[in-house]
Design a protein around this motif. Structure first.
Motif, PDB file in Angstrom:
ATOM      1  N   THR A 183       4.706   8.086 -17.915  1.00 51.78           N
ATOM      2  CA  THR A 183       3.785   9.227 -17.835  1.00 51.78           C
ATOM      3  C   THR A 183       2.884   9.216 -19.069  1.00 51.78           C
ATOM      4  OG1 THR A 183       5.307  10.721 -18.971  1.00 51.78           O
ATOM      5  CG2 THR A 183       5.479  10.599 -16.579  1.00 51.78           C
ATOM      6  N   PRO A 184       1.641   9.703 -18.939  1.00 52.47           N
ATOM      7  CA  PRO A 184       0.734   9.732 -20.096  1.00 52.47           C
ATOM      8  C   PRO A 184       1.294  10.598 -21.218  1.00 52.47           C
ATOM      9  CG  PRO A 184      -0.475  10.097 -18.042  1.00 52.47           C
ATOM     10  CD  PRO A 184       0.978  10.155 -17.701  1.00 52.47           C
ATOM     11  N   LEU A 464       9.288  18.893 -14.134  1.00 48.43           N
ATOM     12  CA  LEU A 464       9.231  17.467 -14.427  1.00 48.43           C
ATOM     13  C   LEU A 464       7.957  17.160 -15.215  1.00 48.43           C
ATOM     14  CD1 LEU A 464      10.410  15.967 -11.018  1.00 48.43           C
ATOM     15  CD2 LEU A 464      11.754  16.387 -13.082  1.00 48.43           C
ATOM     16  N   PRO A 465       8.065  16.427 -16.303  1.00 51.12           N
ATOM     17  CA  PRO A 465       6.892  16.138 -17.148  1.00 51.12           C
ATOM     18  C   PRO A 465       6.069  14.993 -16.559  1.00 51.12           C
ATOM     19  CG  PRO A 465       8.842  15.130 -18.101  1.00 51.12           C
ATOM     20  CD  PRO A 465       9.312  15.861 -16.867  1.00 51.12           C
ATOM     21  N   LEU A 665       8.084  21.010  -9.065  1.00 51.29           N
ATOM     22  CA  LEU A 665       9.249  20.139  -8.972  1.00 51.29           C
ATOM     23  C   LEU A 665       9.963  20.171 -10.312  1.00 51.29           C
ATOM     24  CD1 LEU A 665       8.107  16.940  -7.034  1.00 51.29           C
ATOM     25  CD2 LEU A 665       9.362  18.919  -6.179  1.00 51.29           C
ATOM     26  N   THR A 666      11.236  20.390 -10.293  1.00 49.31           N
ATOM     27  CA  THR A 666      12.004  20.550 -11.520  1.00 49.31           C
ATOM     28  C   THR A 666      13.118  19.517 -11.615  1.00 49.31           C
ATOM     29  OG1 THR A 666      13.560  22.085 -10.508  1.00 49.31           O
ATOM     30  CG2 THR A 666      11.550  23.034 -11.466  1.00 49.31           C
ATOM     31  N   ASN A 718      13.216  13.123 -24.492  1.00 42.66           N
ATOM     32  CA  ASN A 718      12.923  11.945 -23.667  1.00 42.66           C
ATOM     33  C   ASN A 718      13.019  12.264 -22.181  1.00 42.66           C
ATOM     34  OD1 ASN A 718      15.724  12.266 -23.676  1.00 42.66           O
ATOM     35  ND2 ASN A 718      16.126  10.079 -23.461  1.00 42.66           N
ATOM     36  N   LEU A 719      12.676  13.505 -21.824  1.00 42.83           N
ATOM     37  CA  LEU A 719      12.773  13.926 -20.423  1.00 42.83           C
ATOM     38  C   LEU A 719      11.913  13.052 -19.519  1.00 42.83           C
ATOM     39  CD1 LEU A 719      14.216  16.155 -18.790  1.00 42.83           C
ATOM     40  CD2 LEU A 719      12.155  17.550 -19.047  1.00 42.83           C
ATOM     41  N   ARG A 720      10.837  12.466 -20.074  1.00 45.28           N
ATOM     42  CA  ARG A 720       9.966  11.600 -19.272  1.00 45.28           C
ATOM     43  C   ARG A 720      10.731  10.403 -18.706  1.00 45.28           C
ATOM     44  NH1 ARG A 720       8.793  11.288 -24.574  1.00 45.28           N
ATOM     45  NH2 ARG A 720       9.446   9.362 -25.611  1.00 45.28           N
TER      46      ARG A 720
END
Length: 725
Positions: A183-184, A464-465, A665-666, A718-720
Motif C-alpha cells: 500500500t502507498p 484496513l489501511p 472493510l475492517t 505494520n498493519l499494512r
C-alpha cells in the motif's frame, strides 16, 4: 546518523535496537530510565530492562537520553504546552465577561486607550488591538505552579518498548517492510524510506516494490551508489526525476526540475530507452503526464544522445509529434459507441483498470447479457489484480447497496474532502452479490491460514489501511474509517503549532451535533464555555509555539456527536508551519494534573494536509451511552482567512454524516476470511494477560510481552502487512 536511524526504528516498530556499550551493573540506571519513561506513558519490556541492566551505567544513560527525546516527540511532550487561562480548566470565564475584562484592561493602558476608544466610537472592536488578548499573560513555569499533580490511574496509556536486534538488522528489516509495502506510504513514511534506502541501497532488497512512489525513492538511492535501476514504465523514470529534484514522487504537485549532471541524464535516458525498447506500447503512459515529460525533456536534452532513440520517442509523444494511443482512449471510444463487451475485452489486458471501471460498466451495460460479460471478465482477471485494489472494490460494493440520492463523500489523495448527492443508478443486487462472492473467494485464496490466530478484540474495528495516505504520522493513530472505544470521563483535545515566517493563528474548536447532525452548540474562542466543556483561551500568534485545549466532561455533553476541528484563522497552512499537531487525552474525573499530561495522551497526529480546516476524528455517543471515535483525517478547503466553527458548521456536518454512514472493510473482515477456509484455524480472543507458549499469528493494537519468538505479529505499526499482494 546511528541515533537518527535508531529513532526511526523506534517510531515505526516500538523496538529499541539492542543498545551497545561496555558491560557493567546498569540495573539502577535502567530502573531510573524506566521510571522516566513511565512519566510520559512508556515502559521497558522485561527483556529490554534485563539487557540494559547488564550494561554500564554510562551506556544506559546514553540510551535513555536519545530514547526519551524520541518518545517525547512521539507523544507531543517535546514542547511546552502553555494555556492562556492559567488554571484551565478551572475558572474559565464566560466569553462576554472575558472580552469585557480585556477592554477594561486596555482602557487602563495609556498606549492602547486612544485606539480602543476610537474603535468603540465606531461600534467595531478588533480583539487583536487589546494588549491582553491572544498572547500568553504568564510563563509556562508559572502555569505549572498553579496546577495540581496528576493522580496516576490504571487507565493511563502505557506503551511498551521492546528489545530489538542489532541496529543494522533492525534498519534492514524496516527498509524491506517499507520498500516492499503493498500500500502507498504517507509523506512522513516516504521520507523515512528515503533515509533508510540511502543506508540499504547496496544490501538485501525486497522481492518486489509494487508501489511506484516507493520505487522512485529506492531508485534515487540506487542511482547514487551506481546500482541498477528498477524500471518497468516510463512513469518510473519521471518519478525518479522528481525525486532527484526534491519534488513530489506521487506526481500530484508539479516539480521544478533541476539541471542534472551528465551521468544522471545518461542514466535517465538509458532507462527510458530500455523500457520503450522492450515494450513500445508503454509510450501511451506518457499522455497522463505530458506536461511534466515536456519539462523533463528540456533538462535531459535527448537530441544529444542519438544512441537512445526510444527515449527521444517519449518526448516526441509528450510534444504531440508522435501518436501513441492509450488504452483508456481506445476504451472510451468503444464505450462511446455503446460497445461494452468490446471495451471489456480491451480492458482485460489491464486488470486494474477493468476493476476500477466495474461500477461504470455495470451501470451502462445494455441488459443482463452484457452485465454477465462484465462480471465474468472481473472474475477471470481477479487473480492478476493487486490485493489493495481488490479490497477497495470490495469496500466500494459494500456501500453500493444504499439508495440513489444519499450523500457520497469524496476524498482525494491528500485528504481533502467534499460531499455530493449520489445520483448514480443502483448496481443490480444479483450482479453485486456475484462480484462480492468472487472477491471474497479471491482474497481468501491469497490470505494465509494460520494454525493458531490470537486476536485483540480492540483491533477488529480498525479499518484496513488500503493507503498510507488515509492516516497520518503520530502515536496511536488509526486509519480513516476506524472505530475505537473511548474509555474515560474527561476528553481533552489539544493543538500545537509553531509559525515559520509570518503570524499564524490556529483555532481549536469542537462542534457538538445532535443525532440528526444538526448543531447543538460549539466550543471555540467565541464560546469559551458550553454544556460539558471549557476552552483554554485564544492564542493568536506562535513565534515560539502555541497550544490550545478543549476540555469535555462526556457525561455532561448533550449532543450525540463531538467533532473537534482546527481552523486556520490567518497565516501559514498546515503544510507551511514549522510544526503542527493535534491529539486528545482521556482522564478519569479526579485525576487533575497539568493541561497536557503525556501519559494520558491516546492519540497525537501530525497536521499536514491541504485546506484551511482540519477534521482529525469525530466522537459518537452510542445508544448504551458509551462513546466511540471514528477516524477522519480529512481537510476542508475553507476560506483564505477567518475560518470559524460558526461559519463552517453546515459543511462539517455534511462531511461527518457522510463518513459516519459509510461502511469500511475492517480487520474483522480479513480475520473472518482467514478463519473460515477449512475450519482448521484455532481462533482465540486475547484477554490481555495470558500468552501462549507456542508460535501464533497475533493481531492487535500493540505487541504483548512474552510471545513465542517464531510468532507472526501484526500491530498498528505494520498493519499494512495484512493487505495481500
Amino acid at each position: 546518523m546511528a541515533n537518527r536511524l535508531a529513532s526511526v526504528v523506534l517510531r515505526h516498530t516500538h523496538r529499541l535496537p539492542a543498545p551497545e556499550g561496555s558491560a557493567g551493573d546498569g540495573a539502577a540506571a535502567a530502573r531510573q530510565f524506566d521510571a522516566a519513561l513511565l512519566s510520559v506513558g512508556f515502559k521497558l519490556s522485561a527483556d529490554l530492562l534485563a539487557h540494559l541492566s547488564g550494561l554500564s551505567p554510562a551506556a544506559v544513560v546514553h540510551t535513555a537520553t536519545r530514547t526519551l527525546r524520541t518518545v517525547r516527540e512521539m507523544v507531543g511532550d517535546h514542547v511546552a504546552h502553555n494555556t492562556y487561562f492559567i488554571d484551565f480548566p478551572a475558572n474559565v470565564p464566560d466569553t462576554e465577561e472575558f472580552w469585557t475584562r480585556c477592554v477594561a484592561e486596555a482602557l487602563r493602558d495609556r498606549e492602547a486607550r486612544g485606539s480602543v476608544l476610537s474603535q468603540l466610537a465606531r461600534g467595531v472592536l478588533n480583539l487583536l488591538s487589546l494588549p491582553s488578548y491572544g498572547r500568553y499573560q504568564h510563563t509556562y513555569e508559572e502555569m505549572l505552579a498553579v496546577q495540581d499533580e496528576l493522580i496516576a490511574s490504571a487507565g493511563d496509556r502505557l506503551t511498551v518498548l521492546h528489545l530489538g536486534g542489532a541496529l543494522d538488522d533492525e534498519v534492514t528489516a524496516l527498509y524491506l517492510a517499507l520498500a516492499g509495502s503493498t500500500t502507498p506510504l504517507g509523506e512522513e513514511h516516504l521520507a523515512d524510506l528515503k533515509l533508510l534506502a540511502e543506508r540499504c541501497a547496496t544490501g538485501p532488497q525486497p522481492e518486489s516494490i509494487p508501489v511506484r512512489e516507493n520505487r522512485a525513492v529506492v531508485n534515487e538511492a540506487r542511482l547514487a551508489v551506481g546500482a541498477d535501476l528498477l524500471l518497468d514504465t516510463v512513469t518510473d523514470v519521471l518519478r525518479l526525476a522528481c525525486a532527484l529534484s526534491g519534488g513530489d514522487v506521487t506526481l500530484r504537485e508539479p516539480t521544478r526540475f533541476r539541471t542534472v549532471p551528465r551521468p544522471v541524464r545518461r542514466a535517465l535516458l538509458a532507462g527510458l530507452d530500455a523500457v520503450v525498447a522492450e515494450s513500445p506500447a508503454k509510450l501511451c503512459d506518457v499522455h497522463a503526464y505530458r506536461e511534466p515529460f515536456k519539462r523533463l525533456g528540456e533538462r535531459l536534452h535527448p537530441h544529444e544522445y542519438p544512441r537512445w532513440p526510444h527515449a527521444a520517442e517519449v518526448f516526441a509523444v509528450a510534444r504531440g509529434e508522435k501518436e501513441a494511443r492509450s488504452l483508456d482512449s481506445r476504451a472510451q471510444r468503444l464505450l462511446g459507441e455503446g460497445d461494452v463487451p468490446g471495451a471489456v475485452g480491451l480492458l482485460r489486458a489491464a486488470p486494474g483498470k477493468l476493476f476500477r471501471a466495474l461500477d461504470h460498466l455495470l451501470r451502462i451495460a445494455a441488459g443482463q447479457e452484457e452485465r454477465d460479460v462484465v462480471v465474468a471478465a472481473a472474475v477471470e482477471v481477479a487473480p492478476q489484480v493487486s490485493g489493495r485494489v481488490v479490497l477497495a472494490v470490495r469496500e466500494h460494493l459494500l456501500n453500493r447497496e444504499r439508495e440513489s440520492g444519499e450523500r457520497r463523500v469524496f476524498v482525494n489523495r491528500r485528504g481533502r474532502a467534499w460531499v455530493a448527492a449520489d445520483v448514480r443508478p443502483a448496481v443490480p443486487a444479483e450482479d453485486r452479490g456475484r462480484l462480492i462472492a468472487a472477491l471474497d473467494a479471491e482474497l481468501r485464496r491469497r490470505l494465509p491460514v494460520p494454525a493458531r490466530l490470537l486476536v485483540d478484540p480492540d483491533v477488529l474495528d480498525v479499518a484496513l489501511p488500503l493507503s498510507g495516505r488515509a492516516t497520518t504520522a503520530g502515536l496511536g493513530v488509526l486509519p480513516r474509517g476506524s472505530v475505537s472505544a473511548v474509555d474515560g470521563e474527561l476528553l481533552r483535545f489539544f493543538v500545537y503549532w509553531k509559525e515559520r515566517g509570518r503570524r499564524t493563528d490556529y483555532d481549536l474548536s469542537a462542534l457538538l451535533l445532535n443525532a440528526d447532525y444538526s448543531t447543538d452548540s460549539w466550543l471555540s474562542y467565541t464560546s469559551l464555555k458550553t454544556v460539558g466543556g471549557e476552552h483554554s483561551g485564544d492564542i493568536t500568534e506562535a513565534p515560539d509555539g502555541a497550544s490550545e485545549f478543549i476540555n469535555l466532561g462526556l457525561d455532561r455533553v448533550r449532543g450525540t456527536f463531538v467533532v473537534p476541528q482546527v481552523n486556520i484563522y490567518t497565516g501559514e497552512g498546515f503544510d507551511e508551519a514549522e510544526e503542527s499537531f493535534f491529539g486528545f487525552m482521556l482522564r478519569d474525573g479526579e485525576q487533575k494534573g497539568r493541561p497536557f499530561e503525556p501519559r494520558t495522551v491516546r492519540m497525537k497526529s501530525e497536521l499536514r494536509g491541504p485546506g484551511r480546516v482540519a477534521l482529525p476524528l469525530a466522537f459518537k455517543r452510542e445508544r448504551d451511552g458509551r462513546w466511540k471515535a471514528k477516524w477522519l483525517h480529512l481537510y476542508l478547503t475553507g476560506i483564505s482567512s477567518g475560518n470559524r466553527v460558526e461559519e463552517n458548521q453546515a459543511s462539517v456536518s455534511r462531511v461527518v454524516r457522510a463518513v459516519m454512514e459509510r461502511e469500511q472493510l475492517t480487520v474483522r473482515y480479513l480475520v473472518g476470511l482467514m478463519t473460515d477456509a477449512d475450519g482448521t484455524t484455532v481462533v482465540e480472543s486475547w484477554d490481555g494477560k495470558s500468552v501462549p507458549d507456542a508460535p501464533v499469528t497475533y493481531i492487535g493494537l500493540e505487541r504483548p510481552e512474552g510471545l513465542h519468538p517464531d510468532s507472526r505479529i501484526i500491530t498498528l505499526e505494520n498493519l499494512r502487512d495484512l493487505i495481500p499482494g
